[in-house]
Design a protein around this motif. Structure first.
Motif, mmCIF file in Angstrom:
data_model
loop_
_atom_site.group_PDB
_atom_site.id
_atom_site.type_symbol
_atom_site.label_atom_id
_atom_site.label_comp_id
_atom_site.label_asym_id
_atom_site.label_seq_id
_atom_site.Cartn_x
_atom_site.Cartn_y
_atom_site.Cartn_z
ATOM 1 N N LEU A 1 0.876 -1.166 0.000
ATOM 2 C CA LEU A 1 0.000 0.000 0.000
ATOM 3 C C LEU A 1 0.915 1.217 0.000
ATOM 4 N N PHE A 2 0.537 2.243 -0.754
ATOM 5 C CA PHE A 2 1.328 3.460 -0.865
ATOM 6 C C PHE A 2 0.510 4.646 -0.372
ATOM 7 N N ALA A 3 1.203 5.720 0.014
ATOM 8 C CA ALA A 3 0.510 6.956 0.389
ATOM 9 C C ALA A 3 -0.389 7.368 -0.777
ATOM 10 N N GLY A 4 -1.611 7.715 -0.462
ATOM 11 C CA GLY A 4 -2.594 8.075 -1.479
ATOM 12 C C GLY A 4 -3.513 6.934 -1.866
ATOM 13 N N ASP A 5 -3.130 5.698 -1.538
ATOM 14 C CA ASP A 5 -4.007 4.551 -1.792
ATOM 15 C C ASP A 5 -5.119 4.527 -0.745
ATOM 16 N N THR A 6 -6.264 4.002 -1.138
ATOM 17 C CA THR A 6 -7.376 3.838 -0.199
ATOM 18 C C THR A 6 -7.562 2.366 0.108
ATOM 19 N N LEU A 7 -7.622 2.059 1.402
ATOM 20 C CA LEU A 7 -7.801 0.693 1.886
ATOM 21 C C LEU A 7 -9.283 0.438 2.128
ATOM 22 N N TYR A 8 -9.812 -0.576 1.447
ATOM 23 C CA TYR A 8 -11.191 -1.028 1.655
ATOM 24 C C TYR A 8 -11.136 -2.418 2.266
ATOM 25 N N THR A 9 -11.935 -2.620 3.300
ATOM 26 C CA THR A 9 -11.872 -3.872 4.053
ATOM 27 C C THR A 9 -13.195 -4.618 3.983
#
Length: 162
Positions: free
Chosen positions: A103-111
């Motif tokens: 995961l990189f800065a600016g990515d959005t994590l959906y769980t």
């Protein structure tokens, strides 16, 4: 509290559905500040999280990576309001933690979470042991983390004791 008050809570043992896929929303966009703060708070000196010049020169990603423990913590945290808020007794353990893509800065994590097993506790009346499979994906639907978690949750209170 009045009869019209609604308190947000997680699900009791009996309410957790083995056939459901729980989608936790909203997602959480990772920032550089999240990464640096989490990494330094946890005393992790990994340059791949902290040193942009170093990380940018490293193959194969050429950028700072979001700390995978932030990803794991945020993935589990995203599930709390929907699944375990106020119904969790204890976290029992983790297994099968995998980070197949960074995961990189600016990515959005959906769980999302799936209840894979549940049984009443033999030693703790009114409580059950639940196994939850969590999956985290980025905004492009790429799986960035998976983990299995075992928790002890409360059963539905008996009527009249609410």
């Amino acid at each position: 509290m009045s009869a019209h008050d609604v308190v947000q809570r997680g699900l009791y043992f009996e309410e957790l559905d083995l056939d459901a896929r729980y989608l936790h929303r909203p997602g959480r966009t990772a920032t550089e500040a999240d990464n640096v703060l989490f990494t330094t708070l946890t005393m992790n000196t990994q340059a791949l999280h902290l040193d942009a010049a170093f990380a940018d020169a490293q193959e194969p990603f050429g950028a700072r990576l979001i700390n995978s423990m932030w990803t794991l913590s945020t993935m589990v945290g995203a599930s709390v309001a929907q699944l375990t808020q106020g119904t969790l007794v204890a976290q029992l353990g983790f297994g099968d933690v995998v980070f197949p893509h960074p995961l990189f800065a600016g990515d959005t994590l959906y769980t999302e979470s799936v209840i894979t097993e549940k049984r009443l506790s033999a030693s703790r009346p009114g409580q059950g042991i639940v196994t939850i499979a969590h999956t985290g994906r980025n905004q492009d639907e790429r799986v960035v983390a998976t983990a299995t978690r075992s928790v002890l949750v409360r059963c539905l209170p008996e009527r009249g004791s609410r």
